[in-house]
Design an enzyme around this catalytic site. Structure first.
Site, PDB file in Angstrom:
ATOM      1  N   HIS A  67       0.882  -0.991   0.148  1.00 58.05           N
ATOM      2  CA  HIS A  67      -0.413   0.107  -0.150  1.00 58.05           C
ATOM      3  C   HIS A  67       1.016   0.997  -0.282  1.00 58.05           C
ATOM      4  O   HIS A  67       1.179   1.824   1.095  1.00 58.05           O
ATOM      5  CB  HIS A  67      -1.132  -0.125   1.516  1.00 58.05           C
ATOM      6  CG  HIS A  67      -2.141  -0.862   1.437  1.00 58.05           C
ATOM      7  ND1 HIS A  67      -3.108  -0.888   1.032  1.00 58.05           N
ATOM      8  CD2 HIS A  67      -1.676  -1.806   2.269  1.00 58.05           C
ATOM      9  CE1 HIS A  67      -3.896  -1.883   0.595  1.00 58.05           C
ATOM     10  NE2 HIS A  67      -2.875  -2.559   2.072  1.00 58.05           N
ATOM     11  N   ASP A 100      -1.821  -2.623  -3.665  1.00 53.96           N
ATOM     12  CA  ASP A 100      -3.122  -2.862  -3.331  1.00 53.96           C
ATOM     13  C   ASP A 100      -3.541  -1.821  -3.482  1.00 53.96           C
ATOM     14  O   ASP A 100      -4.468  -1.537  -2.373  1.00 53.96           O
ATOM     15  CB  ASP A 100      -2.852  -3.277  -1.977  1.00 53.96           C
ATOM     16  CG  ASP A 100      -4.828  -4.340  -1.269  1.00 53.96           C
ATOM     17  OD1 ASP A 100      -5.778  -4.225  -2.017  1.00 53.96           O
ATOM     18  OD2 ASP A 100      -4.485  -4.712  -0.163  1.00 53.96           O
ATOM     19  N   LYS A 102      -6.696  -0.575  -4.862  1.00 49.93           N
ATOM     20  CA  LYS A 102      -8.167  -0.814  -4.787  1.00 49.93           C
ATOM     21  C   LYS A 102      -8.877   0.392  -5.638  1.00 49.93           C
ATOM     22  O   LYS A 102      -9.703   0.977  -5.476  1.00 49.93           O
ATOM     23  CB  LYS A 102      -9.237  -1.296  -3.512  1.00 49.93           C
ATOM     24  CG  LYS A 102      -8.476  -1.984  -3.001  1.00 49.93           C
ATOM     25  CD  LYS A 102      -8.780  -2.282  -1.020  1.00 49.93           C
ATOM     26  CE  LYS A 102      -8.890  -3.501  -0.220  1.00 49.93           C
ATOM     27  NZ  LYS A 102      -7.459  -3.463   0.007  1.00 49.93           N
ATOM     28  N   PHE A 103      -8.349   0.681  -7.391  1.00 46.90           N
ATOM     29  CA  PHE A 103      -8.753   1.207  -8.134  1.00 46.90           C
ATOM     30  C   PHE A 103     -10.210   1.092  -8.262  1.00 46.90           C
ATOM     31  O   PHE A 103     -11.403   0.224  -8.501  1.00 46.90           O
ATOM     32  CB  PHE A 103      -8.515   1.151  -8.974  1.00 46.90           C
ATOM     33  CG  PHE A 103      -7.173   1.461  -9.777  1.00 46.90           C
ATOM     34  CD1 PHE A 103      -6.418   3.243  -9.798  1.00 46.90           C
ATOM     35  CD2 PHE A 103      -5.673   0.361  -9.053  1.00 46.90           C
ATOM     36  CE1 PHE A 103      -5.518   3.348  -9.461  1.00 46.90           C
ATOM     37  CE2 PHE A 103      -4.476   0.995  -9.620  1.00 46.90           C
ATOM     38  CZ  PHE A 103      -4.666   2.427 -10.083  1.00 46.90           C
ATOM     39  N   VAL A 104     -11.224   2.929  -8.085  1.00 44.12           N
ATOM     40  CA  VAL A 104     -12.797   2.521  -7.778  1.00 44.12           C
ATOM     41  C   VAL A 104     -12.994   3.987  -8.343  1.00 44.12           C
ATOM     42  O   VAL A 104     -12.915   4.797  -7.207  1.00 44.12           O
ATOM     43  CB  VAL A 104     -13.581   1.427  -6.616  1.00 44.12           C
ATOM     44  CG1 VAL A 104     -13.251   2.729  -5.579  1.00 44.12           C
ATOM     45  CG2 VAL A 104     -14.525   2.107  -6.848  1.00 44.12           C
ATOM     46  N   ASP A 105     -13.240   4.358  -9.421  1.00 42.37           N
ATOM     47  CA  ASP A 105     -13.578   5.647 -10.055  1.00 42.37           C
ATOM     48  C   ASP A 105     -14.179   5.559 -11.286  1.00 42.37           C
ATOM     49  O   ASP A 105     -14.841   4.652 -12.286  1.00 42.37           O
ATOM     50  CB  ASP A 105     -12.478   6.693  -9.737  1.00 42.37           C
ATOM     51  CG  ASP A 105     -13.181   7.745  -9.566  1.00 42.37           C
ATOM     52  OD1 ASP A 105     -13.960   8.534 -10.150  1.00 42.37           O
ATOM     53  OD2 ASP A 105     -12.624   8.632  -8.704  1.00 42.37           O
ATOM     54  N   GLY A 107     -14.054   5.788 -15.558  1.00 40.44           N
ATOM     55  CA  GLY A 107     -12.868   5.008 -15.869  1.00 40.44           C
ATOM     56  C   GLY A 107     -11.640   5.815 -16.213  1.00 40.44           C
ATOM     57  O   GLY A 107     -10.310   6.054 -15.945  1.00 40.44           O
ATOM     58  N   THR A 109     -10.772   8.747 -14.443  1.00 39.16           N
ATOM     59  CA  THR A 109      -9.938   8.901 -13.306  1.00 39.16           C
ATOM     60  C   THR A 109      -8.777   8.185 -13.261  1.00 39.16           C
ATOM     61  O   THR A 109      -7.673   7.772 -13.293  1.00 39.16           O
ATOM     62  CB  THR A 109     -10.895   9.481 -12.096  1.00 39.16           C
ATOM     63  OG1 THR A 109     -11.376  10.577 -12.572  1.00 39.16           O
ATOM     64  CG2 THR A 109     -10.279   9.780 -11.171  1.00 39.16           C
ATOM     65  N   SER A 255     -12.246  -9.676   2.800  1.00 39.37           N
ATOM     66  CA  SER A 255     -12.430 -10.854   4.626  1.00 39.37           C
ATOM     67  C   SER A 255     -12.916 -10.134   5.332  1.00 39.37           C
ATOM     68  O   SER A 255     -12.523 -10.319   6.786  1.00 39.37           O
ATOM     69  CB  SER A 255     -10.557 -10.772   5.046  1.00 39.37           C
ATOM     70  OG  SER A 255     -10.484  -9.752   4.870  1.00 39.37           O
ATOM     71  N   GLN A 324     -11.552  -7.116  10.825  1.00 34.99           N
ATOM     72  CA  GLN A 324     -10.375  -7.996   9.888  1.00 34.99           C
ATOM     73  C   GLN A 324     -10.919  -9.764  10.685  1.00 34.99           C
ATOM     74  O   GLN A 324     -10.664  -9.561  11.312  1.00 34.99           O
ATOM     75  CB  GLN A 324      -9.543  -7.919  10.180  1.00 34.99           C
ATOM     76  CG  GLN A 324      -8.389  -8.467   9.096  1.00 34.99           C
ATOM     77  CD  GLN A 324      -8.561  -8.599   7.569  1.00 34.99           C
ATOM     78  OE1 GLN A 324      -9.468  -9.001   7.409  1.00 34.99           O
ATOM     79  NE2 GLN A 324      -7.623  -8.599   7.040  1.00 34.99           N
ATOM     80  N   ARG A 345       0.237  -8.609   9.316  1.00 36.75           N
ATOM     81  CA  ARG A 345       0.987  -8.670  10.494  1.00 36.75           C
ATOM     82  C   ARG A 345       0.804 -10.642  11.181  1.00 36.75           C
ATOM     83  O   ARG A 345       1.859 -10.064  11.676  1.00 36.75           O
ATOM     84  CB  ARG A 345      -0.243  -8.240  11.373  1.00 36.75           C
ATOM     85  CG  ARG A 345      -0.629  -6.607  11.222  1.00 36.75           C
ATOM     86  CD  ARG A 345      -1.620  -5.746  11.735  1.00 36.75           C
ATOM     87  NE  ARG A 345      -2.896  -6.424  11.037  1.00 36.75           N
ATOM     88  CZ  ARG A 345      -4.163  -6.181  11.416  1.00 36.75           C
ATOM     89  NH1 ARG A 345      -4.904  -5.453  12.049  1.00 36.75           N
ATOM     90  NH2 ARG A 345      -4.973  -6.065  10.398  1.00 36.75           N
TER      91      ARG A 345
HETATM   92  P1  BMP Z   1      -2.871  -8.782   7.638  1.00 38.98           P
HETATM   93  O1  BMP Z   1      -2.677  -9.347   7.426  1.00 38.98           O
HETATM   94  O2  BMP Z   1      -2.656  -7.623   8.648  1.00 38.98           O
HETATM   95  O3  BMP Z   1      -4.239  -8.288   8.226  1.00 38.98           O
HETATM   96  O4  BMP Z   1      -3.445  -7.593   5.799  1.00 38.98           O
HETATM   97  C1  BMP Z   1      -4.452  -8.080   5.284  1.00 38.98           C
HETATM   98  C2  BMP Z   1      -3.856  -7.315   4.127  1.00 38.98           C
HETATM   99  O5  BMP Z   1      -4.701  -7.682   3.301  1.00 38.98           O
HETATM  100  C3  BMP Z   1      -4.050  -5.572   4.455  1.00 38.98           C
HETATM  101  O6  BMP Z   1      -2.915  -4.398   3.551  1.00 38.98           O
HETATM  102  C4  BMP Z   1      -5.480  -5.552   3.836  1.00 38.98           C
HETATM  103  O7  BMP Z   1      -5.540  -4.307   2.892  1.00 38.98           O
HETATM  104  C5  BMP Z   1      -5.560  -6.299   2.850  1.00 38.98           C
HETATM  105  N1  BMP Z   1      -6.717  -6.885   2.449  1.00 38.98           N
HETATM  106  C6  BMP Z   1      -7.588  -7.167   3.474  1.00 38.98           C
HETATM  107  O8  BMP Z   1      -6.826  -7.728   4.294  1.00 38.98           O
HETATM  108  N2  BMP Z   1      -8.595  -8.120   3.493  1.00 38.98           N
HETATM  109  C7  BMP Z   1      -9.496  -8.005   2.413  1.00 38.98           C
HETATM  110  O9  BMP Z   1     -10.839  -8.195   1.756  1.00 38.98           O
HETATM  111  C8  BMP Z   1      -8.958  -6.842   0.533  1.00 38.98           C
HETATM  112  C9  BMP Z   1      -7.248  -6.531   1.243  1.00 38.98           C
HETATM  113  O10 BMP Z   1      -6.841  -6.272   0.633  1.00 38.98           O
END
Ligand code: BMP
Length: 373
Positions: A67, A100, A102-105, A107, A109, A255, A324, A345
């Protein structure tokens, strides 16, 4: 997920042969070569930490996920900056770089965010991803932008500008405002060509003489091979350098707890992937979305963690308290049918991140072997 889909039991090496995207073909072969289906999410604070982690964990991974906007001290210089340094490490250790973003806008831009601006993401990231809430046309816009970029890098434009008598206000339009090599959006998408008058107009108030020299240099090797400093030209043995093609992953499922992406949205991602096979490599998803007989998309999955060494592997894994949720590599790969697990992490916060990366690599690879056995 269809339990019986052929992609679930086929070896990555076999899937490489049927891949519709050159980078997917390459990635599957790299995975076999390194016995790794691990992506490290390098969410650290500084560019220095990022580069050090990429160098140390590089041998265990096949994808490094960034990122760039959370890294302080990111150096935007296209030749010597953080992106270029990551590219050197990617070549040395054999991994692909996945921004990562995550483009959204709309086309237009997204095209500019992807290929221009300060970060020039397309120059250093083999893979990016997109949330297609804005509609499928965005995917087409990105496909076109990547195709134009690829065409353009075959004729690298080298422009040098010499200015006389600079005065302090020449920096008015930002630190990269005078970068003569930067992509001009008009130049890129409407056939507009910058010429010396533009440069003169911008410089008129601050220089006495402006000289612009342009030369066109044909290059055959991938963009990332260019601008390599001596000693940085090591290429991971056993496989060729990654192709210069760029690829897209569609963010089809997340996730997080309470994720608002509906089944309808996920299905739209599947349709968009099938319609843009030349650019879409696959998905960021929580399960395999390959259902049509010839679907061979790659699935890359975040929300992955292992319990501490020695603890029960199939026990409940706590989330991070901020939405998460986590699953083990065994569950994601064997049961959900995904191909590559993304770990952030779980590795970064370990006492010894490189050896923890190796522990994740072994577990994820073992899960893959048992799936295809
Ligand atoms: P971690 O394993 O520390 O939880 O990090 C997960 C990474 O994956 C982060 O960079 C997060 O932005 C990305 N991510 C996510 O966790 N879930 C999604 O659905 C999409 C992601 O890009």
């Amino acid at each position: 997920m269809s339990e019986k889909h052929p992609s679930l039991t086929m070896a990555f090496g076999e899937r490489a042969k049927n891949a519709s995207h050159p980078l997917t073909d390459y990635l599957f072969r790299l995975m076999e070569l390194k016995s790794s289906n691990l992506c490290l999410s390098a969410d650290v604070y500084t560019a220095r930490e990022l580069l050090s982690l990429a160098d140390k964990a590089g041998p265990s991974i096949v994808v490094l996920k960034t990122h760039y906007d959370l890294i302080s001290g990111w150096d935007y210089n296209p030749q010597t900056g953080t992106g270029a340094k990551l590219a050197t490490l990617a070549r040395k250790h054999g991994f692909l770089i996945f921004e990562d973003r995550k483009f959204v806008d709309i086309g237009k831009t997204v095209q500019m965010q992807y290929t221009a601006g300060t970060a020039r993401i397309i120059d250093w990231a083999h893979i990016v991803n997109a949330n297609i809430d804005a509609g499928k046309d965005m995917v087409r816009a990105m496909t076109e932008a990547a195709a134009k970029w690829k065409e353009r890098i075959n004729y690298e434009v080298k422009t040098s500008v010499t200015v006389g008598t600079p005065v302090s206000d020449q920096f008015d339009d930002g630190e990269n405002g005078d970068d003569p090599d930067r992509l001009d959006p008009r130049e890129q998408y409407t056939g507009f060509t910058r010429d010396s008058r533009d440069v003169d107009a911008r410089k008129g108030s601050i220089v006495s003489i402006t000289t612009v020299t342009q030369s066109f240099e044909s290059v055959d090797s991938p963009r990332l091979s260019k601008n390599i400093n001596e000693g940085d030209d090591i290429v991971f043995p056993g496989i060729e350098e990654a192709p210069s093609d760029r690829g897209l992953l569609l963010l089809a499922q997340m996730s997080t707890k309470g994720c608002l992406m509906t089944e309808e949205y996920t299905q739209a991602c599947v349709e968009a992937a099938r319609e843009n096979k030349g650019f879409v490599m696959g998905y960021v998803s929580q399960e395999s979305l390959n259902t049509a007989p010839d679907d061979n998309f790659i699935h890359i999955t975040p929300g992955c963690k292992l319990p501490p060494e020695g603890e029960e592997e199939n026990g409940h894994l706590e989330g991070d308290g901020l939405g998460q949720q986590y699953n083990t590599p065994a569950k994601l790969i064997c049961i959900k049918g995904v191909d590559v697990v993304i770990v952030g992490r779980g590795i970064i916060l370990a006492g010894d991140p490189p050896s923890e990366a190796e522990r994740y690599r072994k577990k994820a690879w073992k899960a893959y072997l048992s799936r295809v056995a």
